[in-house]
Scaffold this active site. Structure first.
Site, short mmCIF file in Angstrom:
data_model
loop_
_atom_site.label_atom_id
_atom_site.label_comp_id
_atom_site.label_asym_id
_atom_site.label_seq_id
_atom_site.Cartn_x
_atom_site.Cartn_y
_atom_site.Cartn_z
N SER A 1 0.89 -1.18 -0.18
CA SER A 1 0.21 0.07 0.19
C SER A 1 0.76 1.29 -0.36
CB SER A 1 -0.92 0.15 0.78
OG SER A 1 -1.25 1.29 1.36
N TYR B 1 -2.48 -1.14 9.98
CA TYR B 1 -2.27 -1.27 8.94
C TYR B 1 -1.21 -1.11 8.80
CZ TYR B 1 -3.95 -1.03 3.90
OH TYR B 1 -3.93 -1.25 2.63
#
Length: 259
Positions: A141, A154
């Site tokens: 990401s 995350y």
């Protein structure tokens, strides 16, 4: 780019980015093991592939369960006779300020993203190493490189995936196995859409501001990255045939992160 004759294992392929990658791989000629914790969603992806004359199998897989991962990967190898590409894509998102983040939820996010990537890698390289060939693709990401408030779990997991992929680039090289990370910006999947009201609540701002300021404010054009963009990158990495491209993170984010 053709993947004719190859076989791929894609987790989280019942929906979102994983589904798009599975469909794109199948369209390029790959046989695809569609792995998901949601059996009905995996079956639906397989049905779409088969309707287009592609070849796929649905595999129920909880990526945090080592036995389930090993059995699923072995089943894919038995069905296709080989595994050429791994796409570790399964993931969830839970957001809280750190002081309010329940540890069990933090662990769940990290276990699925990072622990699942570890278990899937371990299972796939058993089939890749003897063939002296393979492509390990991890779903990172922009948060593999940048931090955002509320996303301690995350961000930690996605940073960890960079480290895992780089280790595998070094360990896998002598076995002809490449390892790379795709780092998308915000892609409008159900996972991202779920975050909009959650972040609006926790940050005390309107949902429209979450999209325009938090998610897209740092892009060059105010656009979401598309699932098709990510699938094309995965196809490129699956088909790239040498160690010239290994240990890398490739960011597709409309300029959200530049590195």
């Amino acid at each position: 780019m053709s993947l004719a004759g190859s076989a791929a294992v894609v987790t989280g392929a019942g929906s979102g980015i994983g589904r798009e990658i599975a469909l794109r791989f199948a369209g390029a000629g790959a046989r695809v093991a569609v792995c998901d914790v949601n059996a009905a969603a995996a079956d639906a992806t397989v049905a779409t592939i088969r309707a287009a004359a592609g070849e796929a199998v649905a595999i129920l897989m909880d990526v945090t369960d080592e036995d389930a991962v090993n059995e699923g990967v072995d089943r894919a190898a038995e069905a296709f006779g080989r595994i050429d590409t791994m796409v570790s894509n399964a993931g969830i998102q839970i957001v809280h300020p750190l002081e309010d983040f329940p540890y069990e939820e933090f662990r769940r996010v990290v276990d699925i993203h990072l622990g699942g990537a570890f278990l899937l890698t371990k299972a796939c390289i058993r089939h890749m190493y003897p063939r002296k060939s393979g492509s390990l693709i991890y779903m990172g990401s922009v948060h593999s490189h940048e931090a955002s408030p509320l996303k301690s779990a995350y961000v930690s997991a996605k940073h960890g995936i960079l480290g895992l992929a780089r280790v595998m680039a070094k360990e896998g090289a002598k076995h002809g196995v490449r390892s790379n990370v795709i780092c998308p910006g915000f892609v409008k999947t159900p996972l991202v859409e779920k975050q909009i009201p959650e972040q609006a609540r926790d940050l005390g701002i309107p949902e429209a501001d979450v999209v325009s300021r938090i998610m897209l404010g740092n892009t060059v054009d105010g656009e979401f990255t598309s699932m098709a963009d990510v699938a094309e990158l995965a196809l490129f990495l699956a088909g790239f045939s040498s160690n010239a491209l290994t240990g890398q993170s490739i960011t597709a984010s409309h300029g959200w992160h530049m590195g």
